[in-house]
Design an enzyme around this catalytic site. Sequence first.
Site, PDB file in Angstrom:
ATOM      1  N   SER A  58       0.824  -1.213   0.000  1.00 40.59           N
ATOM      2  CA  SER A  58       0.000   0.000   0.000  1.00 40.59           C
ATOM      3  C   SER A  58       0.858   1.264   0.000  1.00 40.59           C
ATOM      4  CB  SER A  58      -0.913  -0.011   1.228  1.00 40.59           C
ATOM      5  OG  SER A  58      -0.128  -0.194   2.397  1.00 40.59           O
ATOM      6  N   GLY A  59       2.051   1.176  -0.603  1.00 46.71           N
ATOM      7  CA  GLY A  59       2.873   2.374  -0.779  1.00 46.71           C
ATOM      8  C   GLY A  59       2.513   3.039  -2.101  1.00 46.71           C
TER       9      GLY A  59
ATOM     10  N   ALA B 270       3.641   2.717  -5.075  1.00 45.43           N
ATOM     11  CA  ALA B 270       3.527   1.856  -6.261  1.00 45.43           C
ATOM     12  C   ALA B 270       2.187   1.123  -6.251  1.00 45.43           C
ATOM     13  CB  ALA B 270       4.682   0.860  -6.295  1.00 45.43           C
TER      14      ALA B 270
ATOM     15  N   TYR C  90       7.849   7.638   4.761  1.00 48.89           N
ATOM     16  CA  TYR C  90       9.023   8.275   5.384  1.00 48.89           C
ATOM     17  C   TYR C  90       9.843   9.117   4.414  1.00 48.89           C
ATOM     18  CZ  TYR C  90       7.759   5.443   9.325  1.00 48.89           C
ATOM     19  OH  TYR C  90       7.052   4.901  10.367  1.00 48.89           O
TER      20      TYR C  90
ATOM     21  N   GLN D 167      11.427  11.960   2.496  1.00 52.23           N
ATOM     22  CA  GLN D 167      11.598  13.339   2.996  1.00 52.23           C
ATOM     23  C   GLN D 167      11.823  14.316   1.854  1.00 52.23           C
ATOM     24  OE1 GLN D 167      14.556  13.879   6.040  1.00 52.23           O
ATOM     25  NE2 GLN D 167      13.511  12.549   7.494  1.00 52.23           N
ATOM     26  N   GLY D 168      12.941  14.115   1.132  1.00 51.20           N
ATOM     27  CA  GLY D 168      13.420  15.119   0.168  1.00 51.20           C
ATOM     28  C   GLY D 168      12.378  15.505  -0.859  1.00 51.20           C
TER      29      GLY D 168
ATOM     30  N   GLU E 268      19.209  17.995  -4.706  1.00 46.41           N
ATOM     31  CA  GLU E 268      19.903  16.965  -3.913  1.00 46.41           C
ATOM     32  C   GLU E 268      21.113  16.477  -4.684  1.00 46.41           C
ATOM     33  OE1 GLU E 268      17.090  13.959  -2.610  1.00 46.41           O
ATOM     34  OE2 GLU E 268      15.675  15.492  -2.009  1.00 46.41           O
TER      35      GLU E 268
ATOM     36  N   HIS F 237      22.349   5.709   2.589  1.00 49.65           N
ATOM     37  CA  HIS F 237      22.144   7.159   2.645  1.00 49.65           C
ATOM     38  C   HIS F 237      23.254   7.737   3.515  1.00 49.65           C
ATOM     39  CE1 HIS F 237      20.432  11.094   3.065  1.00 49.65           C
ATOM     40  NE2 HIS F 237      19.474  10.784   2.233  1.00 49.65           N
TER      41      HIS F 237
ATOM     42  N   ARG G 158      25.321   9.939  -4.092  1.00 46.82           N
ATOM     43  CA  ARG G 158      25.335   9.299  -2.765  1.00 46.82           C
ATOM     44  C   ARG G 158      26.434   8.277  -2.548  1.00 46.82           C
ATOM     45  NH1 ARG G 158      19.033   8.467  -1.598  1.00 46.82           N
ATOM     46  NH2 ARG G 158      18.749  10.697  -1.466  1.00 46.82           N
TER      47      ARG G 158
ATOM     48  N   HIS H 171      19.580   2.234   2.838  1.00 47.98           N
ATOM     49  CA  HIS H 171      18.478   3.137   2.539  1.00 47.98           C
ATOM     50  C   HIS H 171      17.600   2.638   1.388  1.00 47.98           C
ATOM     51  CE1 HIS H 171      16.423   6.972   2.197  1.00 47.98           C
ATOM     52  NE2 HIS H 171      16.806   7.103   0.934  1.00 47.98           N
TER      53      HIS H 171
ATOM     54  N   ARG I 234      21.214   4.898  -7.477  1.00 48.90           N
ATOM     55  CA  ARG I 234      20.018   5.707  -7.759  1.00 48.90           C
ATOM     56  C   ARG I 234      20.269   7.191  -7.532  1.00 48.90           C
ATOM     57  NH1 ARG I 234      15.482   7.471  -4.258  1.00 48.90           N
ATOM     58  NH2 ARG I 234      16.813   6.733  -2.596  1.00 48.90           N
TER      59      ARG I 234
HETATM   60  P1  FAD Z   1       6.569   0.907   0.165  1.00 46.11           P
HETATM   61  O1  FAD Z   1       6.112   2.291   0.214  1.00 46.11           O
HETATM   62  O2  FAD Z   1       7.663   0.538   1.074  1.00 46.11           O
HETATM   63  O3  FAD Z   1       5.331  -0.055   0.459  1.00 46.11           O
HETATM   64  C1  FAD Z   1       5.546  -1.439   0.660  1.00 46.11           C
HETATM   65  C2  FAD Z   1       4.221  -2.081   1.010  1.00 46.11           C
HETATM   66  O4  FAD Z   1       4.331  -3.491   0.868  1.00 46.11           O
HETATM   67  C3  FAD Z   1       3.769  -1.844   2.437  1.00 46.11           C
HETATM   68  O5  FAD Z   1       2.385  -1.591   2.420  1.00 46.11           O
HETATM   69  C4  FAD Z   1       4.027  -3.192   3.125  1.00 46.11           C
HETATM   70  O6  FAD Z   1       3.177  -3.471   4.203  1.00 46.11           O
HETATM   71  C5  FAD Z   1       3.730  -4.126   1.973  1.00 46.11           C
HETATM   72  N1  FAD Z   1       4.334  -5.445   2.128  1.00 46.11           N
HETATM   73  C6  FAD Z   1       5.646  -5.773   2.110  1.00 46.11           C
HETATM   74  N2  FAD Z   1       5.787  -7.105   2.280  1.00 46.11           N
HETATM   75  C7  FAD Z   1       4.545  -7.620   2.413  1.00 46.11           C
HETATM   76  C8  FAD Z   1       4.038  -8.919   2.627  1.00 46.11           C
HETATM   77  N3  FAD Z   1       4.831 -10.006   2.762  1.00 46.11           N
HETATM   78  N4  FAD Z   1       2.698  -9.085   2.725  1.00 46.11           N
HETATM   79  C9  FAD Z   1       1.858  -8.027   2.619  1.00 46.11           C
HETATM   80  N5  FAD Z   1       2.289  -6.768   2.424  1.00 46.11           N
HETATM   81  C10 FAD Z   1       3.614  -6.576   2.316  1.00 46.11           C
HETATM   82  N6  FAD Z   1      12.454   8.321  -2.503  1.00 46.11           N
HETATM   83  C11 FAD Z   1      12.265   9.464  -3.213  1.00 46.11           C
HETATM   84  O7  FAD Z   1      12.046   9.401  -4.427  1.00 46.11           O
HETATM   85  N7  FAD Z   1      12.307  10.664  -2.585  1.00 46.11           N
HETATM   86  C12 FAD Z   1      12.541  10.797  -1.253  1.00 46.11           C
HETATM   87  O8  FAD Z   1      12.539  11.895  -0.720  1.00 46.11           O
HETATM   88  C13 FAD Z   1      12.762   9.625  -0.491  1.00 46.11           C
HETATM   89  N8  FAD Z   1      13.037   9.697   0.819  1.00 46.11           N
HETATM   90  C14 FAD Z   1      13.127   8.548   1.550  1.00 46.11           C
HETATM   91  C15 FAD Z   1      13.302   8.625   2.922  1.00 46.11           C
HETATM   92  C16 FAD Z   1      13.314   7.482   3.692  1.00 46.11           C
HETATM   93  C17 FAD Z   1      13.505   7.583   5.180  1.00 46.11           C
HETATM   94  C18 FAD Z   1      13.170   6.221   3.070  1.00 46.11           C
HETATM   95  C19 FAD Z   1      13.166   4.963   3.880  1.00 46.11           C
HETATM   96  C20 FAD Z   1      13.038   6.129   1.706  1.00 46.11           C
HETATM   97  C21 FAD Z   1      13.011   7.280   0.921  1.00 46.11           C
HETATM   98  N9  FAD Z   1      12.844   7.215  -0.454  1.00 46.11           N
HETATM   99  C22 FAD Z   1      12.680   8.379  -1.166  1.00 46.11           C
HETATM  100  C23 FAD Z   1      12.628   5.945  -1.130  1.00 46.11           C
HETATM  101  C24 FAD Z   1      11.116   5.748  -1.358  1.00 46.11           C
HETATM  102  O9  FAD Z   1      10.417   6.237  -0.249  1.00 46.11           O
HETATM  103  C25 FAD Z   1      10.750   4.298  -1.564  1.00 46.11           C
HETATM  104  O10 FAD Z   1      11.597   3.714  -2.501  1.00 46.11           O
HETATM  105  C26 FAD Z   1       9.317   4.171  -2.065  1.00 46.11           C
HETATM  106  O11 FAD Z   1       8.454   4.856  -1.207  1.00 46.11           O
HETATM  107  C27 FAD Z   1       8.909   2.718  -2.150  1.00 46.11           C
HETATM  108  O12 FAD Z   1       7.547   2.654  -2.446  1.00 46.11           O
HETATM  109  P2  FAD Z   1       6.864   1.249  -2.701  1.00 46.11           P
HETATM  110  O13 FAD Z   1       5.453   1.527  -3.012  1.00 46.11           O
HETATM  111  O14 FAD Z   1       7.676   0.482  -3.652  1.00 46.11           O
HETATM  112  O15 FAD Z   1       7.002   0.485  -1.296  1.00 46.11           O
HETATM  113  C1  SIN Z   2      16.422  12.252   1.103  1.00 43.61           C
HETATM  114  O1  SIN Z   2      15.487  13.013   1.343  1.00 43.61           O
HETATM  115  O2  SIN Z   2      17.599  12.507   1.314  1.00 43.61           O
HETATM  116  C2  SIN Z   2      16.097  10.940   0.531  1.00 43.61           C
HETATM  117  C3  SIN Z   2      15.788  11.112  -0.881  1.00 43.61           C
HETATM  118  C4  SIN Z   2      15.825   9.791  -1.577  1.00 43.61           C
HETATM  119  O3  SIN Z   2      16.150   8.772  -0.998  1.00 43.61           O
HETATM  120  O4  SIN Z   2      15.544   9.801  -2.781  1.00 43.61           O
END
Ligand code: FAD
Ligand code: SIN
Length: 532
Positions: A10-11, A13, A45, A47-48, A115, A243, A291, A352, A387
């Site tokens: 539920s992120g 993607a 989470y 931020q940037g 950044e 990071h 990075r 990270h 990345r």
């Molecule tokens: P996620 O958002 O991580 O969602 C994963 C989902 O999968 C969750 O709902 C979880 O519960 C579910 N899931 C996982 N395994 C299972 C399972 N076995 N069964 C059921 N559900 C499951 N990127 C940027 O572009 N800009 C930024 O500023 C940035 N800042 C960041 C700061 C931090 C602190 C972090 C940690 C990352 C940052 N990133 C940033 C990276 C970016 O946030 C992530 O790469 C992106 O949000 C991933 O999205 P996603 O939808 O792929 O996965």
């Molecule tokens: C950050 O805000 O420094 C993280 C950005 C990212 O991971 O893309």
Amino acid sequence: MQTDFLIIGSGIAGITYALKVAHQFPDKKILIITKAQADETNTKYAQGGIAGVMDFEKDSFDKHIEDTLIAGDGLCDPKAVEIVVKEGVDRIAELIGWGARFDKESDGDYKLGKEGGHSEFRILHHKDITGKETERALLDEINKYPNISIINHFFVVDLITQHHLGYLVTKATPDIECFGVYALNTQTNEIITLLAKITVLATGGNGQAYRSTTNPFIATGDGVAMLYRAKGRIENMEFIQFHPTALYEPNVTGQSFLITEAVRGDGGILRNKDGEAFMERYDPRKDLAPRDIVARAIDNEMKISGTEHVYLDVRHIPLEKFLEHFPNIYEKCRSIGIDIATQMIPVSPAAHYSCGGIKTDEWARTSIRNLYACGECACTGLHGANRLASNSLLEAMVYAHRAAADSALQINNLSLRENIPAWNASGTTEPKEMILITQSLKELRLLMSDYVGIVRTNTRLARAMKRIDLLWEETENLYQTTTISPQLCELRNMITVGYLIVKCAQLRKESRGLHFNTDYPGKRERAENIIL
Ligand code: FAD
Ligand code: SIN
């Protein structure tokens, strides 16, 4: 349970994909499942911010493409880079249309941040909590679609393929097909068979396999591990991005608080324990080098001085300006006794982002039929060996959109598979000692940080592999004989991910991007992906 579209995660993607297919197919059932609360994601989470060309007078697609290619150190797929950079602006516009609010100047133009590795200001943000705002907007938008259901606290254990129908499935099997998943309802401890015409892995990253990480507890590489078990293709797992600036708090384990790179974009300077602005010695781009370079420089400074952190100095940035862009960081520092106006912030690198993952094509298709992957769990070719900051939220939206477009062409020709056997838990008993799982996890995280971190050697990788083998053997034994729990499944998945990272690292006989091995300090002439 049965559904047309099944989305795991539920992120950004998973929800983007769900919104797209829900809009196009109001009569079809869309189910999102997540192992925690819906908003507990890496996305929350961030931020940037989100990188995208917004100001076509100063910036251009070509510049964003060039920056991405440079950061990726020769391993990006140029097609994927072009797709993400060019289509990304439309996806950003959609996100704004769904209600995400990004900071604006007084004249109404978007405030754009910068950044590491970016040659222009192009990062849209919501103060220093872009992810929280994005996740909020996405979850709110879901409410407009009665055909989307979301179930929390369902842990997906495995993908269902022909293997579960009794066929021998190997990496060489041509048409492996996904029929759905087995998922553990963590509130009733039941394992449910969930059948779907199309399944999407949007399971996020794997930072929790390391001792120090910016990732929340959900980031355990489950999607990559289950795809690998189902004999799908995995790519470039050695490229774990550290990071450079996680807040150093010696007593915190699990998730480290991030100090966004945007702080350096606004003038923050890295200093060593003697107060020296050391980045000048490492790269002409100084604190805003990509990075991999900054994290390695910090690692080197820490090794030379024997300290566990360096400092980020923001004392020269006017407080009012800092507070406007980074109120959350200001508050966090204040809560642990750091006054950023007079004191430097202790920071150290932390795991990270996973640049590699499930190998996907330009429509987010995996090597398994009816199974897509998007977001951090996928390897689309965008990031190459490293990345570019703030490119991942963008990538997740672009490939979720593409997965939805391709799914739309398939869905009406697909039907649910029948006669899938229920989960077989016979012969298993309650685990006697849950502590064994916790201890193995501690061991794994330590060994990954100690031997498979920023700087690697052949000896360290060999040590890591030996220990992973042992942990694997012990954990498989537990898995075969005890009733399963999310903790056991996550441990098993993180051991698999650890194995994949080490294996890819051993196969890469060079240093490139995020993978630096002192036994092979140079780059090979031809850049190649490592596919398992
Ligand atoms: P996620 O958002 O991580 O969602 C994963 C989902 O999968 C969750 O709902 C979880 O519960 C579910 N899931 C996982 N395994 C299972 C399972 N076995 N069964 C059921 N559900 C499951 N990127 C940027 O572009 N800009 C930024 O500023 C940035 N800042 C960041 C700061 C931090 C602190 C972090 C940690 C990352 C940052 N990133 C940033 C990276 C970016 O946030 C992530 O790469 C992106 O949000 C991933 O999205 P996603 O939808 O792929 O996965
Ligand atoms: C950050 O805000 O420094 C993280 C950005 C990212 O991971 O893309």
